[in-house]
Design a protein around this motif. Structure first.
Motif, PDB file in Angstrom:
ATOM      1  N   ASP A  97     -23.220 -16.174 -12.010  1.00 31.44           N
ATOM      2  CA  ASP A  97     -22.142 -16.602 -12.894  1.00 31.44           C
ATOM      3  C   ASP A  97     -21.259 -17.614 -12.157  1.00 31.44           C
ATOM      4  N   VAL A  98     -21.404 -18.886 -12.537  1.00 30.51           N
ATOM      5  CA  VAL A  98     -20.641 -19.958 -11.905  1.00 30.51           C
ATOM      6  C   VAL A  98     -19.469 -20.378 -12.807  1.00 30.51           C
ATOM      7  N   THR A  99     -19.270 -19.646 -13.914  1.00 27.29           N
ATOM      8  CA  THR A  99     -18.224 -20.022 -14.865  1.00 27.29           C
ATOM      9  C   THR A  99     -16.841 -19.663 -14.319  1.00 27.29           C
ATOM     10  N   ASN A 100     -15.820 -20.301 -14.880  1.00 28.29           N
ATOM     11  CA  ASN A 100     -14.430 -19.947 -14.593  1.00 28.29           C
ATOM     12  C   ASN A 100     -13.694 -19.805 -15.921  1.00 28.29           C
ATOM     13  N   ALA A 101     -13.019 -18.669 -16.087  1.00 32.34           N
ATOM     14  CA  ALA A 101     -12.339 -18.393 -17.364  1.00 32.34           C
ATOM     15  C   ALA A 101     -10.877 -18.823 -17.325  1.00 32.34           C
ATOM     16  N   TYR A 102     -10.600 -19.921 -16.622  1.00 31.31           N
ATOM     17  CA  TYR A 102      -9.228 -20.414 -16.570  1.00 31.31           C
ATOM     18  C   TYR A 102      -8.774 -20.803 -17.973  1.00 31.31           C
ATOM     19  N   GLY A 103      -7.576 -20.371 -18.347  1.00 35.87           N
ATOM     20  CA  GLY A 103      -7.052 -20.695 -19.677  1.00 35.87           C
ATOM     21  C   GLY A 103      -7.439 -19.688 -20.743  1.00 35.87           C
ATOM     22  N   VAL A 104      -8.359 -18.766 -20.412  1.00 42.70           N
ATOM     23  CA  VAL A 104      -8.741 -17.720 -21.369  1.00 42.70           C
ATOM     24  C   VAL A 104      -7.754 -16.560 -21.193  1.00 42.70           C
ATOM     25  N   PRO A 105      -7.020 -16.187 -22.256  1.00 39.21           N
ATOM     26  CA  PRO A 105      -6.032 -15.118 -22.107  1.00 39.21           C
ATOM     27  C   PRO A 105      -6.679 -13.806 -21.644  1.00 39.21           C
ATOM     28  N   PRO A 106      -6.029 -13.085 -20.693  1.00 35.82           N
ATOM     29  CA  PRO A 106      -6.599 -11.829 -20.184  1.00 35.82           C
ATOM     30  C   PRO A 106      -6.936 -10.832 -21.300  1.00 35.82           C
ATOM     31  N   GLU A 107      -6.141 -10.837 -22.382  1.00 29.30           N
ATOM     32  CA  GLU A 107      -6.420  -9.883 -23.482  1.00 29.30           C
ATOM     33  C   GLU A 107      -7.737 -10.199 -24.176  1.00 29.30           C
ATOM     34  N   LYS A 108      -8.148 -11.494 -24.154  1.00 31.23           N
ATOM     35  CA  LYS A 108      -9.458 -11.854 -24.721  1.00 31.23           C
ATOM     36  C   LYS A 108     -10.589 -11.283 -23.884  1.00 31.23           C
ATOM     37  N   LEU A 109     -10.298 -11.017 -22.612  1.00 28.15           N
ATOM     38  CA  LEU A 109     -11.295 -10.448 -21.713  1.00 28.15           C
ATOM     39  C   LEU A 109     -11.196  -8.920 -21.667  1.00 28.15           C
ATOM     40  N   GLY A 110     -10.323  -8.367 -22.500  1.00 29.81           N
ATOM     41  CA  GLY A 110     -10.135  -6.911 -22.508  1.00 29.81           C
ATOM     42  C   GLY A 110      -9.586  -6.402 -21.181  1.00 29.81           C
ATOM     43  N   GLY A 111      -8.847  -7.286 -20.479  1.00 31.77           N
ATOM     44  CA  GLY A 111      -8.274  -6.888 -19.199  1.00 31.77           C
ATOM     45  C   GLY A 111      -9.280  -6.823 -18.057  1.00 31.77           C
ATOM     46  N   GLN A 112     -10.531  -7.186 -18.337  1.00 32.34           N
ATOM     47  CA  GLN A 112     -11.585  -7.111 -17.310  1.00 32.34           C
ATOM     48  C   GLN A 112     -11.731  -8.447 -16.585  1.00 32.34           C
ATOM     49  N   PRO A 113     -12.341  -8.441 -15.384  1.00 28.00           N
ATOM     50  CA  PRO A 113     -12.729  -9.716 -14.771  1.00 28.00           C
ATOM     51  C   PRO A 113     -13.736 -10.419 -15.689  1.00 28.00           C
ATOM     52  N   SER A 114     -13.668 -11.740 -15.725  1.00 35.97           N
ATOM     53  CA  SER A 114     -14.534 -12.494 -16.649  1.00 35.97           C
ATOM     54  C   SER A 114     -16.010 -12.220 -16.420  1.00 35.97           C
ATOM     55  N   SER A 115     -16.407 -11.972 -15.175  1.00 32.50           N
ATOM     56  CA  SER A 115     -17.833 -11.737 -14.899  1.00 32.50           C
ATOM     57  C   SER A 115     -18.346 -10.450 -15.540  1.00 32.50           C
ATOM     58  N   LEU A 116     -17.479  -9.464 -15.710  1.00 26.80           N
ATOM     59  CA  LEU A 116     -17.914  -8.240 -16.404  1.00 26.80           C
ATOM     60  C   LEU A 116     -18.171  -8.540 -17.875  1.00 26.80           C
ATOM     61  N   VAL A 117     -17.379  -9.450 -18.435  1.00 25.39           N
ATOM     62  CA  VAL A 117     -17.593  -9.879 -19.829  1.00 25.39           C
ATOM     63  C   VAL A 117     -18.937 -10.609 -19.928  1.00 25.39           C
ATOM     64  N   VAL A 118     -19.203 -11.478 -18.968  1.00 33.24           N
ATOM     65  CA  VAL A 118     -20.485 -12.209 -18.940  1.00 33.24           C
ATOM     66  C   VAL A 118     -21.644 -11.221 -18.776  1.00 33.24           C
ATOM     67  N   ALA A 119     -21.473 -10.256 -17.871  1.00 34.08           N
ATOM     68  CA  ALA A 119     -22.531  -9.265 -17.620  1.00 34.08           C
ATOM     69  C   ALA A 119     -22.886  -8.499 -18.896  1.00 34.08           C
ATOM     70  N   GLN A 120     -21.864  -8.182 -19.707  1.00 27.84           N
ATOM     71  CA  GLN A 120     -22.128  -7.457 -20.963  1.00 27.84           C
ATOM     72  C   GLN A 120     -22.931  -8.319 -21.932  1.00 27.84           C
ATOM     73  N   ALA A 121     -22.669  -9.630 -21.938  1.00 28.51           N
ATOM     74  CA  ALA A 121     -23.398 -10.532 -22.842  1.00 28.51           C
ATOM     75  C   ALA A 121     -24.868 -10.646 -22.445  1.00 28.51           C
ATOM     76  N   PHE A 122     -25.126 -10.653 -21.112  1.00 28.85           N
ATOM     77  CA  PHE A 122     -26.499 -10.789 -20.619  1.00 28.85           C
ATOM     78  C   PHE A 122     -27.064  -9.406 -20.300  1.00 28.85           C
ATOM     79  N   SER A 123     -27.252  -8.619 -21.340  1.00 24.40           N
ATOM     80  CA  SER A 123     -27.620  -7.211 -21.143  1.00 24.40           C
ATOM     81  C   SER A 123     -28.949  -7.079 -20.407  1.00 24.40           C
ATOM     82  N   GLY A 124     -28.943  -6.189 -19.419  1.00 27.22           N
ATOM     83  CA  GLY A 124     -30.152  -5.923 -18.641  1.00 27.22           C
ATOM     84  C   GLY A 124     -30.247  -6.735 -17.365  1.00 27.22           C
ATOM     85  N   ALA A 125     -29.483  -7.840 -17.271  1.00 24.89           N
ATOM     86  CA  ALA A 125     -29.561  -8.693 -16.076  1.00 24.89           C
ATOM     87  C   ALA A 125     -28.742  -8.113 -14.937  1.00 24.89           C
TER      88      ALA A 125
END
Length: 199
Positions: A88-116
């Motif tokens: 995950d080379v992305t950066n969630a700068y400017g994305v409100p923390p509440e949109k991430l459910g208070g989680q680090p952005s990589s955990l959000v990415v990990a959920q999207a790429f299920s099984g990886a």
């Protein structure tokens, strides 16, 4: 082992340059037709191959170098990402923390790429620095890696070394990984730190 970079903006190109410098084959893909960027890919080096997204996601290790907001679209390319490692080379700068459910952005990415298996890495350097030869004054440029999967972190650590970088593991995504995460309008403390390791 096969490698691909999804995203061919400044960061994607800088990563492709890192592979090309070491003569390691890598495919590059976007959501666009590969014909539209094949010449740019070939200009980086003969082992940088433009592919469709559907072809590119067959690789074992996938660098996700798109805008954070675009990751769900990429995740739809496969029903399951089992057996693959996502860097995950992305950066969630400017994305409100509440949109991430208070989680680090990589955990959000990990959920999207299920099984990886997911490793946060190569995201703390700006493209102009990442683009440079990582051999600096007799040392190696540092890349930070964070993952909740030790085996995946080790695998990407070996790849980073093969690319000429000095990997430093920060631990899990919710611990050391926060040092290289952006959230809201703030950057992690290690973002933009251009460090060199001397062996």
């Amino acid at each position: 082992m096969s490698y691909t970079i999804i995203g061919f903006g400044n960061i994607g190109r800088a990563l492709a340059m890192a592979f090309s410098r070491k003569g390691i084959e890598v495919s590059v893909a976007t959501t666009r037709d590969p014909e539209s960027f094949a010449a740019d890919a070939a200009a980086i080096g003969p082992k940088v191959i433009a592919k469709t997204l559907a072809e590119a996601v067959k690789a074992d290790i996938i660098f996700l170098a798109v805008r954070f907001e675009s990751h769900p679209d990429v995740a739809k390319a496969l029903p399951t990402w089992q057996g693959k490692t996502i860097v995950d080379v992305t950066n969630a700068y400017g994305v409100p923390p509440e949109k991430l459910g208070g989680q680090p952005s990589s955990l959000v990415v990990a959920q999207a790429f299920s099984g990886a298996k997911l490793v946060k890495g190569f995201n703390h350097l700006v493209a102009a620095v990442l683009d440079q030869d990582p051999a600096v004054h007799g040392g190696r440029r540092v890349v930070f890696l964070a993952s909740d999967d030790d085996d995946a972190a080790a695998e990407i650590g070996v790849l980073a070394e093969n690319l000429g970088f000095a990997p430093i593991k920060l631990g899990g995504l919710s611990e050391g990984g926060l040092l290289v995460h952006a959230r809201g309008n703030s950057w992690g403390q290690l973002i933009f730190k251009d460090l060199v390791k001397f062996d």
